[in-house]
Design a protein around this motif. Structure first.
Motif, short mmCIF file in Angstrom:
data_model
loop_
_atom_site.label_atom_id
_atom_site.label_comp_id
_atom_site.label_asym_id
_atom_site.label_seq_id
_atom_site.Cartn_x
_atom_site.Cartn_y
_atom_site.Cartn_z
N GLY A 64 1.05 -1.63 -0.16
CA GLY A 64 0.42 0.00 -0.31
C GLY A 64 1.01 0.78 -0.06
N GLY A 65 0.10 2.35 0.56
CA GLY A 65 1.09 3.33 -0.54
C GLY A 65 1.42 4.46 1.92
N ALA A 66 1.95 3.15 3.12
CA ALA A 66 2.14 3.58 3.81
C ALA A 66 3.33 4.02 3.76
CB ALA A 66 1.08 3.08 5.00
N LEU A 67 3.72 3.36 2.80
CA LEU A 67 5.32 2.19 3.13
C LEU A 67 6.39 3.64 1.78
CD1 LEU A 67 5.53 -1.22 4.08
CD2 LEU A 67 6.33 0.87 5.67
N PRO A 68 7.88 3.32 2.36
CA PRO A 68 7.91 4.23 1.62
C PRO A 68 8.49 3.07 0.15
CG PRO A 68 9.70 4.42 3.18
CD PRO A 68 8.73 3.73 3.49
N GLY A 69 8.73 4.08 -1.29
CA GLY A 69 8.23 2.89 -2.22
C GLY A 69 9.34 1.98 -2.67
N ASN A 70 10.59 2.10 -2.24
CA ASN A 70 11.22 1.03 -2.28
C ASN A 70 11.79 -0.07 -1.34
OD1 ASN A 70 12.48 2.34 0.07
ND2 ASN A 70 14.46 1.82 0.40
N VAL A 71 10.85 0.62 0.15
CA VAL A 71 9.96 -0.84 0.72
C VAL A 71 9.41 -1.39 0.85
CG1 VAL A 71 9.67 -1.76 3.36
CG2 VAL A 71 11.37 0.74 2.83
N ARG A 72 7.52 -1.11 0.11
CA ARG A 72 7.21 -1.55 -0.72
C ARG A 72 7.30 -2.90 -1.56
NH1 ARG A 72 4.91 3.83 -1.09
NH2 ARG A 72 4.94 3.38 -2.93
N GLU A 73 8.57 -1.64 -2.23
CA GLU A 73 8.97 -2.93 -3.51
C GLU A 73 9.79 -4.22 -2.94
OE1 GLU A 73 12.49 -3.31 -6.67
OE2 GLU A 73 11.41 -1.72 -6.29
N PHE A 74 11.05 -3.50 -1.82
CA PHE A 74 11.50 -5.04 -1.13
C PHE A 74 10.25 -6.42 -0.59
CE2 PHE A 74 12.77 -6.89 2.82
CZ PHE A 74 14.25 -7.75 2.50
N MET A 75 9.51 -5.86 0.57
CA MET A 75 8.57 -6.53 0.87
C MET A 75 7.84 -7.34 0.10
SD MET A 75 9.05 -6.67 4.22
CE MET A 75 7.36 -6.93 4.33
N ARG A 76 7.26 -6.70 -1.09
CA ARG A 76 6.77 -8.07 -2.23
C ARG A 76 7.63 -9.22 -2.41
NH1 ARG A 76 4.40 -2.59 -3.65
NH2 ARG A 76 6.35 -2.50 -5.80
N ALA A 77 8.96 -8.63 -2.81
CA ALA A 77 10.38 -9.68 -3.30
C ALA A 77 10.32 -10.36 -1.70
CB ALA A 77 11.21 -9.07 -3.40
N TYR A 78 9.58 -9.99 -0.84
CA TYR A 78 10.37 -10.39 0.36
C TYR A 78 8.84 -11.67 0.61
CZ TYR A 78 12.86 -10.99 5.06
OH TYR A 78 14.00 -10.85 5.91
N GLU A 79 7.49 -11.34 0.68
CA GLU A 79 6.42 -11.62 0.63
C GLU A 79 6.33 -13.12 -0.20
OE1 GLU A 79 3.68 -8.48 1.02
OE2 GLU A 79 4.14 -8.44 3.06
N LYS A 80 7.20 -12.52 -1.78
CA LYS A 80 6.52 -13.51 -2.15
C LYS A 80 7.99 -14.30 -2.34
CE LYS A 80 7.19 -14.32 -7.47
NZ LYS A 80 7.48 -13.59 -8.76
N TRP A 81 9.57 -14.34 -1.88
CA TRP A 81 9.69 -15.58 -1.24
C TRP A 81 9.56 -16.68 -0.41
CZ3 TRP A 81 12.68 -16.40 3.53
CH2 TRP A 81 13.16 -17.32 3.31
N GLY A 82 8.55 -15.67 0.91
CA GLY A 82 8.50 -16.25 2.44
C GLY A 82 7.32 -17.54 1.55
N ALA A 83 6.16 -17.92 0.95
CA ALA A 83 5.25 -17.94 0.81
C ALA A 83 6.28 -18.93 -0.23
CB ALA A 83 4.10 -16.76 -0.63
N ALA A 84 7.32 -18.99 -1.09
CA ALA A 84 7.83 -19.94 -1.37
C ALA A 84 9.31 -19.93 -1.81
CB ALA A 84 7.34 -20.60 -3.15
N PRO A 85 9.83 -20.49 -0.65
CA PRO A 85 11.45 -19.94 -0.76
C PRO A 85 12.40 -21.23 -1.64
CG PRO A 85 10.79 -20.63 1.47
CD PRO A 85 9.44 -20.65 0.57
N THR A 86 12.71 -20.23 -1.81
CA THR A 86 13.93 -20.54 -2.68
C THR A 86 15.16 -20.49 -2.25
OG1 THR A 86 13.77 -19.20 -4.81
CG2 THR A 86 12.80 -21.04 -5.68
#
Length: 292
Positions: free
Chosen positions: A25-47
């Motif tokens: 969402g819009g609350a976090l800085p853009g770079n943190v939002r981008e990082f969290m999308r990748a982090y959450e995607k990794w956490g759901a199916a780790p490689t």
């Protein structure tokens, strides 16, 4: 152990605390939002490859159980070992707090999986220094005892037997000095403490007893690290060493993260394994999971 009165002097940075599910969402800085999308995607199916892509080329990671930060080759070896031993490992971030400039983030996450047929579930707190949407410097705070107890039930709980107390008085103090000078009453920062070894929160009297037991097991030499604070929620990082007493006296690298909320919630993240197990047993257990 250092006993000098040291005033806490850490820059206060604007931040937000949101559920991890709101990270895009819009609350976090853009770079943190981008990082969290990748982090959450990794956490759901780790490689391994997706994990390594979270870091910069010169990244370092400090973790519970390590004497010093590790660089990319050992970061890769660590996650390869974890995913080999725990193929059903999952990582679910549930809070994200970031500085307004997006350079510092604190993340809490649930970690689950199966080790030797035993279900494991433990919480980790991550302090990340970000370069854009990648981690340049990471430090992970968590209790290894919580991970290993299902496969090593003989590991004691350092804080067993502490009971909540019905006291609502609130005390605060100069925190860096108080950690190093072992002053529980000066550290108590809320009316409800959560931390390693606890299944229910402790109120003030219980929190003081909790800290007294911790200080009975170790002597700290800690310094203030990063801080993120806004809207009634603060994360404070403390890093340095701890002198372990008992049968196997030694000095180990040590870190603590505190989360303090305006509503009285106070959460500590730190590792107790060095306090309850011998170096040989620790090496055996870490070898089981991390191959280190």
């Amino acid at each position: 152990m250092t006993r000098r009165l040291v005033f806490l002097a850490v820059a206060v940075m604007a931040s937000v605390l949101v559920p991890a599910g709101s990270a895009a969402g819009g609350a976090l800085p853009g770079n943190v939002r981008e990082f969290m999308r990748a982090y959450e995607k990794w956490g759901a199916a780790p490689t391994v490859e997706a994990y390594m892509d979270l870091f910069t080329s010169d990244a370092t990671l400090m973790d519970s159980g390590l004497a010093a930060p590790i660089e990319r080759p050992r970061i890769r070896a660590q996650i390869e070992a974890v995913l080999k031993v725990i193929p059903d490992f999952r990582f679910d971030p549930f809070t994200v707090t970031a500085s307004r400039d997006g350079k510092i983030a604190f993340i809490e996450a649930r970690n689950t999986g199966t080790v030797r047929g035993k279900t494991v579930s433990f919480t980790t707190t991550h302090r990340l220094v970000l370069d854009g949407s990648k981690v340049r410097q990471g430090r992970r705070f968590w209790d290894q005892t919580e991970l290993f107890r299902p496969v090593a039930p003989e590991l004691p709980n350092l804080f067993a037997g502490l009971e909540p107390a019905d006291i609502t008085e609130k005390r605060t103090g100069l925190r860096e000095w108080a950690w190093n000078a072992e002053q529980p009453a000066a550290l108590v920062a809320g009316t409800s403490l959560r931390g390693p070894g606890l299944t229910t929160p402790l109120s003030i009297r219980g929190a003081i007893a909790y800290l007294e037991r911790l200080f009975g097991a170790v002597d700290f030499d800690l310094r203030a690290g990063h801080e993120v604070q806004q809207d009634g929620t603060s994360y404070l990082e403390w890093a340095g060493t701890a002198e372990i007493g008992g049968e196997y006296p030694r000095t180990v690298s040590f870190g603590i993260v505190e989360r303090l909320k305006r509503n009285g919630e106070w959460t500590l993240s730190f590792d107790t394994l060095d306090m309850v197990a011998s170096p040989a047993r620790i090496a055996e257990l870490r070898g089981l999971i991390f191959g280190l």
